[in-house]
Design a protein around this motif. Sequence first.
Motif, PDB file in Angstrom:
ATOM      1  N   GLU A 198       4.876  -6.991  16.240  1.00 33.45           N
ATOM      2  CA  GLU A 198       4.690  -5.319  16.797  1.00 33.45           C
ATOM      3  C   GLU A 198       3.246  -4.563  16.660  1.00 33.45           C
ATOM      4  OE1 GLU A 198       9.478  -4.434  15.131  1.00 33.45           O
ATOM      5  OE2 GLU A 198       7.592  -3.788  14.000  1.00 33.45           O
ATOM      6  N   GLU A 241       3.081  -8.773   5.863  1.00 33.01           N
ATOM      7  CA  GLU A 241       3.913  -7.960   5.419  1.00 33.01           C
ATOM      8  C   GLU A 241       4.931  -8.338   4.187  1.00 33.01           C
ATOM      9  OE1 GLU A 241       5.917 -10.673   8.775  1.00 33.01           O
ATOM     10  OE2 GLU A 241       3.808  -9.603   8.334  1.00 33.01           O
ATOM     11  N   GLN A 250      -0.416  -1.798   8.587  1.00 32.38           N
ATOM     12  CA  GLN A 250       0.619  -2.705   8.206  1.00 32.38           C
ATOM     13  C   GLN A 250       1.505  -2.735   9.170  1.00 32.38           C
ATOM     14  OE1 GLN A 250      -0.245  -0.364   3.954  1.00 32.38           O
ATOM     15  NE2 GLN A 250       1.096   0.365   5.563  1.00 32.38           N
ATOM     16  N   GLY A 251       2.338  -4.156   8.969  1.00 30.06           N
ATOM     17  CA  GLY A 251       3.648  -4.133  10.018  1.00 30.06           C
ATOM     18  C   GLY A 251       3.593  -5.810  10.336  1.00 30.06           C
ATOM     19  N   TYR A 252       4.514  -5.744  11.229  1.00 30.22           N
ATOM     20  CA  TYR A 252       4.844  -7.227  11.835  1.00 30.22           C
ATOM     21  C   TYR A 252       3.775  -7.750  12.796  1.00 30.22           C
ATOM     22  CZ  TYR A 252       9.175  -6.445   9.038  1.00 30.22           C
ATOM     23  OH  TYR A 252      10.094  -5.991   8.097  1.00 30.22           O
ATOM     24  N   GLU A 264       8.553   4.633  11.518  1.00 30.03           N
ATOM     25  CA  GLU A 264       9.483   3.601  11.132  1.00 30.03           C
ATOM     26  C   GLU A 264       8.808   2.785   9.789  1.00 30.03           C
ATOM     27  OE1 GLU A 264      11.613   1.035  13.431  1.00 30.03           O
ATOM     28  OE2 GLU A 264      11.789   2.637  15.096  1.00 30.03           O
ATOM     29  N   THR A 265       9.522   2.390   9.035  1.00 29.53           N
ATOM     30  CA  THR A 265       8.886   1.577   7.688  1.00 29.53           C
ATOM     31  C   THR A 265       9.643   0.109   7.831  1.00 29.53           C
ATOM     32  OG1 THR A 265      10.508   2.494   6.421  1.00 29.53           O
ATOM     33  CG2 THR A 265       8.461   3.763   6.537  1.00 29.53           C
ATOM     34  N   PHE A 266       9.094  -0.460   7.098  1.00 22.66           N
ATOM     35  CA  PHE A 266       9.762  -1.915   6.433  1.00 22.66           C
ATOM     36  C   PHE A 266       9.735  -1.950   4.745  1.00 22.66           C
ATOM     37  CE2 PHE A 266       5.324  -2.871   7.087  1.00 22.66           C
ATOM     38  CZ  PHE A 266       4.962  -3.883   5.848  1.00 22.66           C
ATOM     39  N   SER A 315       4.736   1.778   5.978  1.00 24.94           N
ATOM     40  CA  SER A 315       4.489   2.390   7.392  1.00 24.94           C
ATOM     41  C   SER A 315       4.675   1.140   8.217  1.00 24.94           C
ATOM     42  CB  SER A 315       3.267   2.969   7.318  1.00 24.94           C
ATOM     43  OG  SER A 315       3.597   4.470   7.240  1.00 24.94           O
ATOM     44  N   ARG A 316       5.187   1.060   9.357  1.00 26.39           N
ATOM     45  CA  ARG A 316       5.528  -0.251  10.197  1.00 26.39           C
ATOM     46  C   ARG A 316       4.778   0.129  11.454  1.00 26.39           C
ATOM     47  NH1 ARG A 316      11.595  -2.473  11.608  1.00 26.39           N
ATOM     48  NH2 ARG A 316      11.136  -3.776  13.403  1.00 26.39           N
TER      49      ARG A 316
END
Length: 487
Positions: free
Chosen positions: A216, A184, A211-213, A28-30, A45-46
């Motif tokens: 998560e 992010e 990378q990501g939240y 998944e991505t953001f 990339s998430r």
Amino acid sequence: MSTHLTTVAGVAVDTRHFIGGERIASTETFTDVSPIDGSVLAEISRGTAMEAAAAVAAAKAAFPAWAATPRAERARLLHAIADGVERRLEELALVETTDNGALLRSHRRGVMPRVAHNFRFFANWLLELDHEDFTTRGHTNHVTWDPAGPCVLITPWNAPLMLATWKVAPALAAGDTVVLKPAEWSPLTASLLADIAAEAGLPAGVLNVVQGYGSEVGDPLTAHPDVRRISFTGSVPTARHIAASAAANLTPLSLELGGKSPLLVFADADLDLAAGLAVEQYDNAGQVCLAATRILVEAPVAEEFTRRFTEKAAALRQGDPREESTDIGPTIHPRQLEKIDGFVRRALEAGARAVIGGHRGEGQYYVPTLLTDVRQDSEIVQEEVFGPVLTLQTFEDEDEAVRLANDTRFGLAATVATGDAERAARVTARLVAGTVWVNCFFVRDLKAPFGGSRHSGVGREGGTWSFDFYCDVKNTVTAPKGFKDHG
């Protein structure tokens, strides 16, 4: 071109994680959006718990060899990374401005050169790091700084690459391996840093970028039992969450958090200088943790100070941060813009008066604002806005100035404007702050300790203080006799 590459300001940026020397994509991505015009820059990339575990595993596997690498070789590689930053300085500046909206002229002239300097400074400090041996009843004490292990570094969006390398450089110099999680809202230059480090010859797994939240990928990173240090720059609520996550493993923390710093202007100050210092707080659209957002002015000169301030503020140009003539760019994200606007609207409803500004501009811009007629216990005085919003209050004497200055839960920085050296010494001694500037602002040296008091943070970094955090400091005590003679 690979589907995992995006082009930003003419620069190709990989949108995947960098783990164990390889690019890894998530399922998944953001979406990363430019604050300048709202355009979509990339699908990033998430990360999840899977990527977090892989990154920590890569850092753990790379740690023994990196920790055993001689100081001189670690320093050489850090200088090589600095060389790479300097070669790509223009690209880094263009991408960062597009990604977070800060001024291109500042990135070119100050921020990106500082990124390179972060690596050079800690490379050089590493080679000088030493503690003189001392004796106790004839026994020799020898102090060393031993590499601690994998570190998780979580960095903010307001000065992404500079603040990331402020952590990455000393951690690598110390012999630690790193998992970097950029914010992010501004992840792109962290990806470029991974490329630069690899090109410089940094061994695989020594620097990893995920990378990501926070919920998560950040949570599994900070809770991981193999992580030996966590350094975070950001908000107090997030710091509390990270501290709770790290507590189960007793992972040491370095926290650089928010501020609500005062600027104290005494009647004997150079008012033109003081007004200039106050206007300087609008730098980076007010998105600076150190900003002196609470202006405290001695009552007899408040009217004249305000007149000079408004004249200087009127000369500021707000607009496209890529233009040389722009002084104030956009707010990083619509959510942050709404937060800023909410603070100001509530303050005005509570009786505050806008001397200048007090409203949004077009797009993602907030007009530089100065509010007066505010109560000391009001939200606008007590809470960090993180936008181009200042308050002005008056005081009658030195004691009241110090009381008002110290009357928040924060203690990151303070600025004092006075023409009396003795007063400066008295007042600075009483202020609760990690850094105090007198008749100046934002003069920083990497040799100096940096950090906050109270809710503004835990710990100090800079110079040897950084190595104290990123290392296990060891003292070896040796008896004067007991060794066999092998001669």
